[in-house]
Design a protein around this motif. Structure first.
Motif, PDB file in Angstrom:
ATOM      1  N   ALA A 126      95.465 -48.585 -24.465  1.00  9.01           N
ATOM      2  CA  ALA A 126      96.256 -49.788 -24.702  1.00  9.01           C
ATOM      3  C   ALA A 126      96.871 -49.819 -26.095  1.00  9.01           C
ATOM      4  O   ALA A 126      97.595 -50.763 -26.437  1.00  9.01           O
ATOM      5  CB  ALA A 126      95.401 -51.033 -24.488  1.00  9.01           C
ATOM      6  N   GLY A 127      96.586 -48.814 -26.922  1.00 14.20           N
ATOM      7  CA  GLY A 127      97.170 -48.760 -28.250  1.00 14.20           C
ATOM      8  C   GLY A 127      96.292 -49.310 -29.351  1.00 14.20           C
ATOM      9  O   GLY A 127      96.740 -49.431 -30.503  1.00 14.20           O
ATOM     10  N   LEU A 128      95.031 -49.624 -29.066  1.00 13.41           N
ATOM     11  CA  LEU A 128      94.106 -50.099 -30.100  1.00 13.41           C
ATOM     12  C   LEU A 128      93.630 -48.911 -30.926  1.00 13.41           C
ATOM     13  O   LEU A 128      93.115 -47.930 -30.381  1.00 13.41           O
ATOM     14  CB  LEU A 128      92.917 -50.806 -29.458  1.00 13.41           C
ATOM     15  N   LEU A 129      93.772 -49.004 -32.252  1.00 14.03           N
ATOM     16  CA  LEU A 129      93.306 -47.940 -33.137  1.00 14.03           C
ATOM     17  C   LEU A 129      91.783 -47.929 -33.161  1.00 14.03           C
ATOM     18  O   LEU A 129      91.142 -48.925 -33.492  1.00 14.03           O
ATOM     19  CB  LEU A 129      93.858 -48.152 -34.547  1.00 14.03           C
ATOM     20  N   LEU A 130      91.196 -46.789 -32.830  1.00 12.37           N
ATOM     21  CA  LEU A 130      89.748 -46.638 -32.794  1.00 12.37           C
ATOM     22  C   LEU A 130      89.197 -46.055 -34.087  1.00 12.37           C
ATOM     23  O   LEU A 130      88.166 -46.492 -34.587  1.00 12.37           O
ATOM     24  CB  LEU A 130      89.348 -45.756 -31.617  1.00 12.37           C
ATOM     25  N   ARG A 131      89.883 -45.066 -34.628  1.00 17.12           N
ATOM     26  CA  ARG A 131      89.464 -44.435 -35.884  1.00 17.12           C
ATOM     27  C   ARG A 131      90.598 -43.507 -36.321  1.00 17.12           C
ATOM     28  O   ARG A 131      91.550 -43.250 -35.582  1.00 17.12           O
ATOM     29  CB  ARG A 131      88.159 -43.647 -35.705  1.00 17.12           C
ATOM     30  N   GLN A 132      90.481 -42.973 -37.540  1.00 17.69           N
ATOM     31  CA  GLN A 132      91.467 -42.035 -38.051  1.00 17.69           C
ATOM     32  C   GLN A 132      90.825 -41.176 -39.115  1.00 17.69           C
ATOM     33  O   GLN A 132      89.846 -41.574 -39.745  1.00 17.69           O
ATOM     34  CB  GLN A 132      92.703 -42.759 -38.598  1.00 17.69           C
ATOM     35  N   TRP A 133      91.367 -39.981 -39.300  1.00 14.01           N
ATOM     36  CA  TRP A 133      90.834 -39.088 -40.327  1.00 14.01           C
ATOM     37  C   TRP A 133      91.906 -38.094 -40.748  1.00 14.01           C
ATOM     38  O   TRP A 133      92.877 -37.852 -40.049  1.00 14.01           O
ATOM     39  CB  TRP A 133      89.578 -38.364 -39.860  1.00 14.01           C
ATOM     40  N   GLY A 134      91.708 -37.538 -41.957  1.00 13.06           N
ATOM     41  CA  GLY A 134      92.628 -36.550 -42.495  1.00 13.06           C
ATOM     42  C   GLY A 134      93.253 -37.002 -43.797  1.00 13.06           C
ATOM     43  O   GLY A 134      93.545 -38.188 -43.994  1.00 13.06           O
ATOM     44  N   ASP A 173      85.303 -36.407 -34.552  1.00  9.83           N
ATOM     45  CA  ASP A 173      85.275 -37.355 -35.662  1.00  9.83           C
ATOM     46  C   ASP A 173      85.899 -36.806 -36.933  1.00  9.83           C
ATOM     47  O   ASP A 173      85.820 -37.428 -37.993  1.00  9.83           O
ATOM     48  CB  ASP A 173      83.838 -37.783 -35.946  1.00  9.83           C
ATOM     49  N   GLY A 174      86.510 -35.630 -36.841  1.00 13.59           N
ATOM     50  CA  GLY A 174      87.279 -35.116 -37.964  1.00 13.59           C
ATOM     51  C   GLY A 174      86.562 -34.184 -38.900  1.00 13.59           C
ATOM     52  O   GLY A 174      87.111 -33.829 -39.952  1.00 13.59           O
ATOM     53  N   HIS A 175      85.370 -33.742 -38.573  1.00 11.97           N
ATOM     54  CA  HIS A 175      84.684 -32.787 -39.433  1.00 11.97           C
ATOM     55  C   HIS A 175      85.253 -31.384 -39.186  1.00 11.97           C
ATOM     56  O   HIS A 175      85.305 -30.924 -38.041  1.00 11.97           O
ATOM     57  CB  HIS A 175      83.184 -32.803 -39.157  1.00 11.97           C
ATOM     58  N   PRO A 176      85.692 -30.701 -40.244  1.00  6.79           N
ATOM     59  CA  PRO A 176      86.301 -29.377 -40.055  1.00  6.79           C
ATOM     60  C   PRO A 176      85.286 -28.356 -39.549  1.00  6.79           C
ATOM     61  O   PRO A 176      84.151 -28.297 -40.035  1.00  6.79           O
ATOM     62  CB  PRO A 176      86.817 -29.020 -41.450  1.00  6.79           C
ATOM     63  N   VAL A 177      85.699 -27.578 -38.572  1.00  9.94           N
ATOM     64  CA  VAL A 177      84.854 -26.534 -38.003  1.00  9.94           C
ATOM     65  C   VAL A 177      85.297 -25.163 -38.483  1.00  9.94           C
ATOM     66  O   VAL A 177      84.478 -24.360 -38.945  1.00  9.94           O
ATOM     67  CB  VAL A 177      84.877 -26.587 -36.460  1.00  9.94           C
TER      68      VAL A 177
END
Length: 320
Positions: A126-134, A173-177
């Motif tokens: 629906a377009g709700l922001l859940l999280r962001q990273w970077g 969740d944005g942790h670099p691998v």
């Protein structure tokens, strides 16, 4: 090659890549063949706020909903399989950002790569922001203009960087691998990569735009092969910007500067093509985003006309 500043990259995949000249004529006795039939097409509405429309990445979820990124307006448009619009919402951060590509994750989360913010932003349908990273930078885990994004069944996220010339792998969740591919012109290296896709067998395919080729990797970064050379003839590529792969391993390639979609066999052999009718003579590089739907239809975003095409590969649909 034209490289624009980051503040002038609203349509970078449509205009920043150098346009090619006229295509070579087929050999005597050989005819061009259309590989796709148009099942439907529709125009994406312009934003009420105005501005330049610039269609880019697209993806289809398991229910057949199509998500289209309009980089010019910063909007994500949602359609059903027949082109009826169901929703539209902004992927920008307080009016700032240039979303460029989108990928549907295994939990129906929408992962959006933002070219300007150097960030991955995750939304619900629906377009709700859940999280962001970077953050911006060149260290592992940082970005220099992310241009493509894909998510595998375990939730690992894969991001190409246009100016960073890299392919990176992250947790959800944005942790670099790992950095799976880095800058260069040799096999397995990247030079202004655009979008990428995960094939049904779990292989990563990268549109290596300024190396004029498609490259293939495992999700652990093992290099598996490359296809394409610079040119305008059958099987050659000029600034490819996206690729979609069916269950037979056939590659549908958005061959942007040649203004066509090419169909290549699993070994890279040319099978056929389709050119956007309205842009056949245009110098605007038109095909931008590709995605295969649940019934094998190929969806294409066209930067020149602001249209979405629903294409049916000839010879039947790839039922999955």
């Amino acid at each position: 090659m034209v490289i624009l500043s980051r503040l002038a990259t609203t349509t970078f995949l449509a205009f920043a890549l150098a346009a090619c000249g006229a295509r070579e004529a087929p050999e005597q006795g050989q005819e061009e063949e259309s590989t796709y039939q148009v099942a439907a097409s529709w125009e994406v509405a312009r934003s009420e706020a105005g501005g330049q429309r610039a269609l880019q990445g697209i993806d289809v979820d398991r229910a057949g909903r199509l998500y289209v990124v309009d980089t010019g307006s910063g909007l994500i448009h949602v359609y059903n399989a027949e082109g009826a619009q169901q929703a539209s919402w902004s992927a920008r951060d307080e009016g700032v950002g240039r979303p460029i590509d989108i990928a549907v994750g295994p939990r129906d989360e929408l992962f959006v790569a933002d070219f300007l913010l150097d960030r991955v932003r995750i939304f619900d349908p629906a377009g709700l922001l859940l999280r962001q990273w970077g953050t911006a930078g060149t260290a592992p885990g940082q970005f220099s203009s992310p241009s493509g994004i894909a998510v595998d069944g375990e939730g690992f996220v894969y991001v190409t960087e246009f100016y960073g010339h890299r392919l990176q792998k992250f947790t959800r969740d944005g942790h670099p691998v790992a950095i799976l591919a880095d800058t260069g012109h040799d096999p397995g290296q990247l030079h202004y990569p655009a979008k990428l896709t995960l094939a049904p067998d779990g292989t990563l395919y990268v549109a290596d735009a300024h190396n004029h080729r498609i490259q293939r990797f495992t999700t652990d970064g093992e290099f598996l092969g490359t296809w394409g050379t610079s040119g305008t003839w059958n099987g050659q590529l000029q600034d490819p910007v996206d690729v979609a792969v069916d269950s037979s391993g056939r590659m549908h390639v958005a061959d942007s500067a040649n203004r066509r979609v090419q169909l290549l066999d699993a070994d890279g052999s040319y099978l056929g093509e389709w050119q956007i009718p309205e842009a056949a003579q245009s110098r605007v590089q038109t095909p931008q985003g590709l995605s295969l739907g649940p019934r094998g239809h190929l969806y294409l975003s066209d930067a020149a006309t602001g249209r979405i095409y629903k294409l049916q590969p000839q010879g039947g649909l790839d039922e999955r």
